[in-house]
Structures are given as structure tokens and as C-alpha cells.
Design an enzyme around this catalytic site. Structure first.
Site, PDB file in Angstrom:
ATOM      1  N   LYS A 292       0.853  -1.183   0.000  1.00  0.00           N
ATOM      2  CA  LYS A 292       0.000   0.000   0.000  1.00  0.00           C
ATOM      3  C   LYS A 292       0.896   1.242   0.000  1.00  0.00           C
ATOM      4  O   LYS A 292       1.821   1.357   0.791  1.00  0.00           O
ATOM      5  CB  LYS A 292      -0.911  -0.003   1.233  1.00  0.00           C
ATOM      6  N   GLU A 381     -19.176  -6.139   9.476  1.00  0.00           N
ATOM      7  CA  GLU A 381     -20.162  -5.455  10.306  1.00  0.00           C
ATOM      8  C   GLU A 381     -21.141  -6.410  10.972  1.00  0.00           C
ATOM      9  O   GLU A 381     -21.505  -6.226  12.144  1.00  0.00           O
ATOM     10  CB  GLU A 381     -20.936  -4.430   9.455  1.00  0.00           C
ATOM     11  N   ARG A 409     -25.480  -3.028   6.634  1.00  0.00           N
ATOM     12  CA  ARG A 409     -25.072  -4.386   6.291  1.00  0.00           C
ATOM     13  C   ARG A 409     -25.364  -5.372   7.421  1.00  0.00           C
ATOM     14  O   ARG A 409     -25.287  -6.582   7.226  1.00  0.00           O
ATOM     15  CB  ARG A 409     -23.581  -4.397   5.960  1.00  0.00           C
TER      16      ARG A 409
END
Length: 638
Positions: A292, A381, A409
Site C-alpha cells: 500500500k 459489520e 449491512r
């Protein structure tokens, strides 16, 4: 660091590319130079137009390789965690508009099918790419079309349960889905090594795979194996690979071909690999390892900070912070994080849970002081909600922080795993209301409407930072059952916010001012704008009441009945969807009470609000201060 000479000379390769068909005219050996130009272009642009930087720097080579090998847009690429798709936008006809990224009327920060035919699926939330791409691949097979489908997943999305549901189902139907896992330091597997590279080269080699398929057909003709044993053969093949490479990994348990891991920053090698596996039959997964922030040292060193760093100087890596000469109100996120630590100081039963958003929601304060009582469960979640309920069952007081848009969600878990048992869990819904540049997929528009339908759920919203502290304290120690406290992104309105926490009465509204001509009923921080409107109207001689509802559920019915009895005109204001919101609840109560006056509701319209600044979005929705004033004035004068 970017090379300033490249900027002065322009972008010799990138300037030739408007669409992927232009990209495919380049020689493979030119692609590393193209990747360098793309990185420079992104750094130059995103340094002044803030966006998601780190994840896109890490996905340059694989994005170039995918569009180089696959015939997009005929072939489909489905993105997961859409903030990785900036390079995709640059290569698909949107580079000249890239400076409009995340601005009102400009390019979205995520793939949106209405924006481009290359955006095959909306990708604001995470972990949905495998399921969506599998549906496309199966549909393509049913139609007998010659189309390849790729699911590109990564940047943490593999921690979401839906991704594993898609993986588990991928071998159940005829399809040729290719899943590319962009592993940017997720620790799924060992680092890339020399033997691994040789194994990847072997397992993706067309000659090897042709021999492998011929062997399978021969065994079938000899009736040694049958079609229904295909999954068992695939598992056996994965075990042989593990034996040869000395490695095992999670994906060996699925009946899909696993290939990797391999270097995700060697674009020439990636092109060769994708060409080798492009036309393989059946579902398969290519595991690439990336960094990243690749190519920009500050972002590589601190990937969390450089995920979305705001404005910065690309030559020095210095982030540009706006500085005010006067004290400014804090962000609601920091008030939450520091207040949470104070609650944890008071009671060791306080624990914290977040699905991969500790920095964004400021739960890092709790993690630093009480690491054993802090839980980041990844992009999961549903698990976060049920996990919190399990903690509550053991006598803890879980404070679960989830962005409003992501709480959607876990709706089933809220009902069945929390509310049904009246578990005492405090949900702090960050980014409630309009969120700005992230746009439609991230607006916290629906939480009031979907939460107030759930039995035993308390739904409230603070007027300011001080009230947030009171609500957190009361939700943790005074109230029972599940509680949702919604608050917006960014700064509030009170500089001296760190005041002693107090118990707040459950379900009680606040009368901020009294009047008889009009009553303004507001929920949450938008009440501050409503207060300014009330002051203007009172200065003009109007008698205007202002009620801070505090609670969307339960409503303070006694207070509302008093308003019905004393006022013939009512204006409700909420930074949430009008359909099913608190205004709807008040209209319903008014009908039950035979209220004969006029009620006007302000809130978010029945549409997805596009990206832009919060101020632009509020103006569009009629929720800026001037629009509220005009709505109130029309009620008063007509």
C-alpha cells in the site's frame, strides 16, 4: 519521491491513452514506464484534490495489467473496495476529468455504472465483488457468450463474510470466474519467495494446464472419475501444490484453483500470468502481494495516514493542515474517542468494537490505553454486531462504533442477535447524515428510518459535542437495551466540549425556546442551524418555538402533544431520509392526535445524494441555513 522532470516533460506514454484499446498498443516492456507516469500523475493531482492515495498507488501495476490483457469493457472487471479504482478511471477515458474527482458534478470516488461503461458494478462498500462477478460469470455461461469476468478484491475486503460466501459458492455453478486477491499486507500467506514464483509460473503455464485438462478428460473416458468428483479432484490438486511448495493456505479448502502468491508490482510478469490464465476453464484465484502506497516513500512508511491524507506537498511529503488563529470545535470523532476512554476509566465493563475503522472513528484512543478491551474485527459489520451482543451476554458494556452507511449491512443481526434479546449494546453511528466527497454509497441517510422500526431500540442524536458526552454516559450506565447514537462527520460547534458528563432522561426532548406562531422540531446537530434561523425569525418579531427532539425513538409524546396544543404550524428538520424518518413519525402521531395544523418536513429526498462538499449537498437538499429560513418563513406567511 516523484521526479519533477517527468512533470515538465509531460507524460509521453500516458498522453497516448484515452481508453484501454490505446493501452494495448504499447509493448509489454513499456508498461513499467507507464506505471511510473501514472504514479506521478496521481501524486500530482491528489496532492491538491484530496482522495484515496495509498490503496491506488499499490494497485497501479495490476490495474494496468488487467486492462492490457482483458478486452474491457466487453470483458468485465468488478471492483471491490472501490477506492482502489483511480487507475482504472485514468485508463478508461476519465483522465482529463480526474481533477474533478469527488467534487460536485465531477467524477465519483468509486466505480459507478452510470459514469462509464467500464464501471460494471457499484463499489462503495466492501466484500461484494466475488458474489457480483460470480453472478455475471454464471449469466455469461448461461447465454453462451464469449466474455471473461474478473473480480478484483483486496485492501481488507477479504475479511468480510460475504466474500467467503461467494468463494464457497464459486464452484457450485458452471463459470470461468477469475478472482484476483490484492493482498496488501493482510498476512493471508507467506511473503513471495523464489520457489513460490517458480510454482506460479508452472501452475499458470498453458502447456501444463493443457496436459492437466487432457489427463482429466482421459480419466473421465476411462470411467475412473466422474463429473461429480470434480471438486474432490480440485482439492487433491491443491494438496499436491501445497506439498510441492511447502506451503498451505486458507484457499486450499475451496474447490477452486489457487495460484500464487506472486509479486503484484512486476507488471510485465503480471501480464504474462494473466495471459496464461485468461482462458482457463472453471473458477480460479490469483493471489498477488502488493505494498500500500507503493512508489511513494511517505505512503509506504505510514499507510494508515496516507490512505486518504488530504492535501500535501508531493515533493516533501508534508501534509498541508489548515491552521486557525482561534480555537476551533473538535471533530465529533475525537469527542467520541476521548469520551469513550473516560467511560472506560470509570468502569472496567466498558469494551469497544469497530469493523476496521479505528482511526476514522477515533477508537485509537481506547486502543492505546486499553488494548485488551478494544476489538477491531475487520470489515465484518454483521460479526461486529453479534460479537458485541455476545460480550453483552457476559456482562460487559460494548460500545460498537460503525459508520451509519455500514450499519445497513448488519440489519438482520441488529434485529435477531441484539434487539430480540434486548442486549445492552451501545452503537455509535459515525458519519450519520451527509458525508461529503465520498458520495451516494457513504451517505448516512437511512439509519433513523430503519432503526426506529426495531422493537426495544433507542435512537438518539446529540445537538452538540457536550450532549454527545451526556448521551454516551447515559446509554452506557443508565438506559437498558440496545441504543444507537448517531452523529455526523467532522467538527461540531462547541469549543469547550470536555464538560462533566451527566445523566440524560431517556426519551426526553429539550425546549430551547418557546413560541406560538411556529414550532421548529429538529433532531441532531442540524439543530444548531435551526437555532440560528429561530434567532433571525424572533428578531423579525415572529413567535417561534424550537424543540431539540434528541430522540427519534422513543419520541417525547408529552412534549409533542403540548406543541400540537399550542402551535398551528410545525417544521421538522432532520439530516436523514424523509421516508420513514422522524418527520414521518411526528406526522403519524399528529394524525393519531387529530392535530389540525400544518406540518412541513425537511430532510433528505427520496434519491441517492451525489458527491460534493457537505455544504453543496445541504444546499441541494434544502438543509442549509438559508433554505431552512426560507421554508420557515413560507410557513409563517402563508
Amino acid at each position: 519521491m516523484p521526479d519533477s522532470s517527468t512533470h515538465e516533460q509531460g507524460y509521453p506514454l500516458l498522453d497516448q491513452i484515452e481508453t484501454p484499446s490505446d493501452l494495448r498498443r504499447l509493448k509489454a516492456e513499456e508498461l513499467p514506464a507507464l506505471c511510473a507516469e501514472i504514479r506521478h500523475f496521481m501524486l500530482s493531482t491528489l496532492s491538491s484534490i484530496p482522495g484515496h492515495l495509498g490503496a491506488n498507488l499499490g494497485a497501479v501495476e495490476i490495474t494496468v495489467a488487467m486492462h492490457y490483457v482483458f478486452d474491457t469493457p466487453h470483458d468485465r472487471i468488478v471492483w471491490d473496495v472501490g477506492h482502489q479504482a483511480y487507475v482504472h478511471k485514468i485508463l478508461t477515458g476519465r483522465r482529463r476529468d480526474f481533477h474533478t474527482l469527488r467534487t460536485w458534478g465531477g467524477l465519483a470516488g468509486f466505480p459507478i455504472p452510470s459514469e462509464s461503461e467500464y464501471d460494471t458494478f457499484a463499489a462503495g462498500h466492501a466484500s461484494n465483488s466475488i458474489s457480483a462477478a460470480l453472478g455475471m460469470a454464471v449469466g455469461t455461461a448461461l447465454k453462451e457468450e464469449d466474455r471473461r469476468v474478473v473480480a478484483f478484491i483486496g485492501d481488507g475486503a477479504m475479511s468480510g463474510g460475504m466474500a467467503f460466501e461467494g468463494l464457497n459458492n464459486a464452484s457450485s455453478f458452471p463459470n470461468n470466474l477469475l478472482i484476483i486477491l490484492n493482498d496488501n499486507n493482510m498476512s493471508i500467506d507467506k511473503n513471495v519467495g523464489g520457489l513460490n514464483r517458480h510454482m506460479v509460473n508452472l501452475l499458470t503455464n498453458p502447456t501444463y494446464n493443457s496436459m492437466r485438462y487432457d489427463m482429466y478428460r482421459m480419466l473421465r473416458k476411462l470411467h475412473i472419475v466422474h463429473e461429480d468428483q470434480h471438486k474432490d479432484l480440485q482439492r487433491f490438486n491443491n494438496r499436491i501444490k501445497a506439498l510441492l511448495s511447502g506451503q498451505t493456505n486458507f484457499f486450499d479448502s475451496f474447490s477452486i484453483r489457487y495460484l500464487g502468491p506472486t509479486d503484484g508490482h512486476d507488471v510485465v510478469h503480471l501480464v504474462q500470468l494473466l495471459q496464461d490464465i485468461r482462458d482457463m476453464k472453471g473458477p480460479r484465484l490469483l493471489h498477488i502481494s502488493t505494498t500500500k502506497g507503493k512508489g511513494y516513500i511517505p505512503a509506504e512508511k505510514e499507510p494508515t495516514i496516507w490512505h486518504a491524507p488530504g492535501k500535501f506537498d508531493p515533493s516533501t511529503g508534508e501534509r498541508i493542515q489548515s491552521v486557525s488563529s482561534t480555537p476551533q470545535p473538535p471533530k465529533y470523532q475525537d469527542v467520541f474517542g476521548k469520551t469513550l476512554v473516560e467511560l472506560a476509566d470509570r468502569d472496567e465493563r466498558i469494551v469497544s468494537v469497530t469493523p476496521a475503522m479505528p482511526t476514522g472513528c477515533s477508537m485509537t484512543f481506547m486502543m492505546e490505553k486499553y488494548p485488551k478491551r478494544s476489538f477491531d474485527v475487520g470489515i465484518a459489520e454483521e460479526h461486529a454486531v453479534t460479537f458485541s451482543s455476545g460480550l453483552a451476554a457476559e456482562g460487559f458494556i460494548p460500545v460498537c462504533n460503525i459508520y451509519s452507511t455500514f450499519m445497513q449491512r448488519a440489519y438482520d443481526q441488529l434485529i435477531h442477535d441484539v434487539a430480540l434479546t434486548e442486549s445492552h449494546v451501545v452503537f455509535c453511528l459515525d458519519r450519520a447524515g451527509l458525508v461529503g466527497e465520498d458520495g451516494a454509497t457513504h451517505q448516512g441517510a437511512f439509519d433513523i428510518a430503519y432503526l426506529r422500526t426495531i422493537p426495544s431500540m433507542t435512537v438518539c442524536s446529540p445537538y452538540d459535542e457536550v450532549q454527545l458526552r451526556h448521551l454516551m454516559y447515559s446509554a452506557a450506565f443508565d438506559w437498558v437495551g440496545p441504543v444507537a447514537i448517531r452523529y455526523p462527520r467532522g467538527a461540531g460547534s462547541v469549543v469547550e466540549w470536555q464538560q462533566p458528563m451527566q445523566s440524560y432522561p431517556h426519551g426526553r426532548a429539550r425546549v430551547l425556546s418557546e413560541g406560538s406562531s411556529l414550532a421548529i422540531l429538529s433532531l441532531g446537530p442540524i439543530g444548531v442551524s435551526a437555532s440560528h434561523v429561530v434567532e433571525r425569525l424572533q428578531a423579525e418579531g415572529y413567535s417561534v418555538a424550537h424543540i431539540d427532539l434528541v430522540f427519534a425513538k422513543p419520541l417525547d409524546e408529552a412534549c409533542l402533544r403540548a406543541v400540537f396544543a399550542s402551535t398551528q404550524k410545525i417544521l421538522t428538520i432532520e439530516e436523514g431520509c424523509l421516508n420513514g424518518g422522524v418527520g414521518s413519525a411526528i406526522l403519524q402521531l399528529a394524525m393519531q392526535e387529530d392535530y389540525a395544523g400544518r406540518i412541513k418536513t425537511l430532510g433528505l429526498p427520496d434519491e441517492f445524494i451525489p458527491h460534493g462538499t457537505p455544504q453543496e449537498q445541504k444546499l441541494y437538499c434544502g438543509l442549509d441555513e438559508e433554505s431552512i429560513y426560507q421554508a420557515a418563513k413560507r410557513l409563517l406567511t402563508h
